[in-house]
Design a protein around this motif. Structure first.
Motif, PDB file in Angstrom:
ATOM      1  N   HIS A   1      -5.913  -6.546  12.021  1.00  0.00           N
ATOM      2  CA  HIS A   1      -6.997  -5.854  11.309  1.00  0.00           C
ATOM      3  C   HIS A   1      -6.461  -5.098  10.091  1.00  0.00           C
ATOM      4  CE1 HIS A   1     -10.196  -3.022  10.404  1.00  0.00           C
ATOM      5  NE2 HIS A   1      -9.380  -2.026  10.688  1.00  0.00           N
ATOM      6  N   TYR A   2      -5.399  -4.332  10.277  1.00  0.00           N
ATOM      7  CA  TYR A   2      -4.822  -3.566   9.166  1.00  0.00           C
ATOM      8  C   TYR A   2      -4.354  -4.502   8.048  1.00  0.00           C
ATOM      9  CZ  TYR A   2      -4.694   1.157  11.186  1.00  0.00           C
ATOM     10  OH  TYR A   2      -5.035   2.395  11.659  1.00  0.00           O
ATOM     11  N   ALA A   3      -3.677  -5.584   8.430  1.00  0.00           N
ATOM     12  CA  ALA A   3      -3.076  -6.474   7.436  1.00  0.00           C
ATOM     13  C   ALA A   3      -4.113  -7.197   6.594  1.00  0.00           C
ATOM     14  CB  ALA A   3      -2.184  -7.497   8.136  1.00  0.00           C
ATOM     15  N   THR A   4      -5.336  -7.336   7.110  1.00  0.00           N
ATOM     16  CA  THR A   4      -6.374  -8.067   6.373  1.00  0.00           C
ATOM     17  C   THR A   4      -7.398  -7.149   5.707  1.00  0.00           C
ATOM     18  OG1 THR A   4      -7.584  -8.298   8.469  1.00  0.00           O
ATOM     19  CG2 THR A   4      -6.187 -10.142   7.784  1.00  0.00           C
ATOM     20  N   THR A   5      -7.220  -5.847   5.873  1.00  0.00           N
ATOM     21  CA  THR A   5      -8.204  -4.925   5.282  1.00  0.00           C
ATOM     22  C   THR A   5      -7.585  -3.824   4.428  1.00  0.00           C
ATOM     23  OG1 THR A   5      -8.173  -3.516   7.269  1.00  0.00           O
ATOM     24  CG2 THR A   5      -9.843  -5.264   7.175  1.00  0.00           C
ATOM     25  N   GLN A   6      -6.255  -3.655   4.490  1.00  0.00           N
ATOM     26  CA  GLN A   6      -5.622  -2.568   3.754  1.00  0.00           C
ATOM     27  C   GLN A   6      -4.459  -3.078   2.912  1.00  0.00           C
ATOM     28  OE1 GLN A   6      -4.747   1.029   5.837  1.00  0.00           O
ATOM     29  NE2 GLN A   6      -6.605   0.980   7.074  1.00  0.00           N
ATOM     30  N   ALA A   7      -4.083  -2.264   1.928  1.00  0.00           N
ATOM     31  CA  ALA A   7      -2.972  -2.619   1.051  1.00  0.00           C
ATOM     32  C   ALA A   7      -1.685  -2.734   1.862  1.00  0.00           C
ATOM     33  CB  ALA A   7      -2.802  -1.568  -0.041  1.00  0.00           C
ATOM     34  N   GLY A   8      -0.788  -3.607   1.394  1.00  0.00           N
ATOM     35  CA  GLY A   8       0.446  -3.850   2.117  1.00  0.00           C
ATOM     36  C   GLY A   8       1.275  -2.602   2.346  1.00  0.00           C
ATOM     37  N   SER A   9       1.346  -1.724   1.337  1.00  0.00           N
ATOM     38  CA  SER A   9       2.135  -0.500   1.480  1.00  0.00           C
ATOM     39  C   SER A   9       1.566   0.397   2.576  1.00  0.00           C
ATOM     40  CB  SER A   9       2.183   0.258   0.151  1.00  0.00           C
ATOM     41  OG  SER A   9       0.868   0.563  -0.305  1.00  0.00           O
ATOM     42  N   SER A  10       0.238   0.434   2.705  1.00  0.00           N
ATOM     43  CA  SER A  10      -0.394   1.241   3.751  1.00  0.00           C
ATOM     44  C   SER A  10      -0.102   0.666   5.130  1.00  0.00           C
ATOM     45  CB  SER A  10      -1.910   1.308   3.527  1.00  0.00           C
ATOM     46  OG  SER A  10      -2.213   1.907   2.289  1.00  0.00           O
ATOM     47  N   VAL A  11      -0.128  -0.662   5.241  1.00  0.00           N
ATOM     48  CA  VAL A  11       0.169  -1.311   6.519  1.00  0.00           C
ATOM     49  C   VAL A  11       1.602  -1.005   6.958  1.00  0.00           C
ATOM     50  CG1 VAL A  11       0.292  -3.515   7.737  1.00  0.00           C
ATOM     51  CG2 VAL A  11      -1.473  -3.157   6.003  1.00  0.00           C
TER      52      VAL A  11
END
Length: 520
Positions: free
Chosen positions: A66-76
């Motif tokens: 979920h994180y990887a498909t909805t947030q910027a890479g640095s945030s993940v």
């Protein structure tokens, strides 16, 4: 709520994982060890799973999908680091007792907990196995103070905080001189001047495309030079979906224009038939090796289609680390020093943002103007600049000018005993004159239209003479600075002369030392 089932793009027959797509369009298999999320970010999911107890691995992996498909890479990556730290610090149980121990182990630095808390909320909201409601209720009930923000700015830290006017001018001049000497590339010079002038984040500069550089002819005949800069760190933002317009000086536009021409020439040399619209999608700062890898292969038509398909996205753009490397390279090649540390100027991209905000606050700009300058969405982080406006030099007298000269290292030329000892000394056209006589020789063979002798003292090509009237010019500059301050009441305007004053003082000191050597 985002349904996890909607994150699946395709599942191969018999495969364990799902092929997912990150916010910036990078596809990855959820069963793989490494997930490529952007040109700058790859998540080592295998490392996270090593620290995650077996009974939680399914849920943690689904959450990171979920994180990887909805947030910027640095945030993940930041969330993954905190989750990794959490499971490393606990005994494998996810309960209130372990959370209390984890909080205590942080010793007041709650950055990891600030990221783990929303992770646990989503875990419960998605109804994934392994978490109890009382865990989330407890962590939601905690009041977690934020970390101390802006300490480097507030303390005017000489290596981490904003640069002084001397340091900023030294950086810009040093980068230009290094380029003129053939040491610094046009690619790096463009990055340095753009970072210094705009204070934009590295991700914004690397996301620029050639079409973002614009010249607009006004109705009055005066041209405007603009750069459309992609915004960053906006919630839910896609690649280049929002822009801010930044007005450039003519000099900076010319540097970027020449750099762009060089980039486009390299693309055209690949031999593909590319129209103007497609050329506009070429990165202004491409990943040069990556660009070369898209050159013609055995199947020319397929190679061209592959290249054109990559143009709209970020695949061909340079990584953000290129910005940091470029500014550091400029300091090294230009031998740029700090008058506050008496060593090489310590630079990184965020220092230029700090400097831009500090200078704006010093000049009395409002919070909203500073937020606009720094491309903030609100003013909540602007107080660090406005509540602690640093004191700057209000007056430079004769003595203080010489004290600054010892540290500023504003003079970068070479002292010569006489005109005949200088490069081009036999050429009368190279003579640098002051109203009281010649002061030195210009050693450059290129055209210069500057108003001599003022800019000469900070120029690497200047060769001041030992017995020239430098003291008279120094006194003249001090008088002019005082007059500017009295006439305008603006320290920012008056301090424009400070680096030149320090450079002239340094020349006077060098002359005194040289005369002492000759006498001995």
């Amino acid at each position: 709520m985002t349904e996890l089932s909607n994150l699946i793009i395709s599942t191969g027959a018999g495969s364990v994982g799902s092929v997912l797509r990150s916010v910036l369009g990078y596809e990855f298999d959820s069963s793989d060890t490494f997930w490529k999320l952007s040109k700058d970010s790859s998540l080592n999911m295998g490392l996270v799973m090593e620290r995650t107890p077996n009974k939680y691995q399914y849920s943690v992996r689904k959450l990171f999908e979920h994180y990887a498909t909805t947030q910027a890479g640095s945030s993940v990556l930041a969330v993954a680091n905190s989750v990794y730290h959490f499971f490393s610090a606990t005994n494998g149980e996810l309960d209130t007792h372990q959370l209390i121990n984890f909080k205590a182990s942080l010793h007041g630095d709650y950055a990891h907990l600030h990221r783990v808390r929303p992770f646990l909320r989503r875990w419960l909201a998605f109804r994934l196995p392994g978490i109890n409601k009382d865990v989330v209720e407890m962590v939601d009930g905690w009041r977690l103070p934020g970390g101390a923000k802006g300490q480097a700015v507030k303390s005017m830290d000489p290596t981490q905080g904003p640069m002084s006017d001397f340091e900023l001018m030294a950086f810009n001049e040093g980068a230009i001189f290094a380029y003129e000497e053939g040491d610094l590339s046009l690619y790096d010079l463009s990055i340095c001047l753009l970072t210094s002038s705009t204070g934009r984040r590295p991700i914004q500069i690397t996301h620029l495309k050639c079409k973002d550089l614009i010249k607009v002819d006004g109705s009055d005949g005066a041209a405007k030079y603009l750069l459309l800069i992609p915004r960053a760190k906006q919630e839910g933002a896609d690649f280049r979906d929002e822009f801010k317009t930044f007005q450039l000086t003519r000099d900076l536009y010319d540097v970027l224009f020449n750099h762009r021409a060089k980039v486009l020439k390299a693309v055209q040399a690949m031999g593909y038939q590319v129209n103007d619209q497609e050329l506009g999608l070429v990165p202004l700062f491409p990943a040069r090796r990556k660009l070369q890898s898209f050159g013609p292969k055995t199947n020319f038509s397929a190679s061209r289609q592959r290249f054109l398909a990559a143009l709209p996205g970020e695949q061909l753009h340079a990584r953000t680390e290129v910005i940091d490397l470029a500014v550091k390279r400029a300091v090294e090649l230009g031998e740029i020093h700090s008058h506050r540390t008496d060593g090489y100027l310590h630079v990184f991209p965020k220092r230029f943002r700090y400097t831009l905000g500090t200078r704006a606050a010093r000049e009395g700009m409002s919070k909203y103007v500073i937020a606009e300058l720094l491309d903030h969405s609100d003013i909540q982080h602007v107080d660090v600049y406005t509540l602690n406006v640093p004191e700057h030099i209000k007056k430079i007298d004769a003595a203080l000018g010489f004290q600054l000269a010892r540290f500023a290292q504003a003079f970068s030329g070479n002292l010569v005993d006489s005109e005949l000892d200088a490069i081009r000394g036999a050429d009368p056209a190279s003579r640098v004159r002051h109203r009281k006589g010649g002061v030195g020789t210009c050693g450059s063979f290129s055209y210069c239209g500057m108003n001599v002798p003022r800019p000469c003292y900070t120029c690497v090509s200047f060769q001041p003479w030992l017995d020239a009237p430098h003291e008279d010019f120094y006194a003249e500059l001090l008088e002019e600075r005082q007059r500017l301050l009295l006439d305008t009441g603006d320290l920012a305007i008056a301090s424009v002369l400070d680096r030149t004053i320090a450079a002239v003082a340094e020349v006077i000191l060098k002359c005194a030392n040289r005369k002492s050597e000759v006498e001995q």
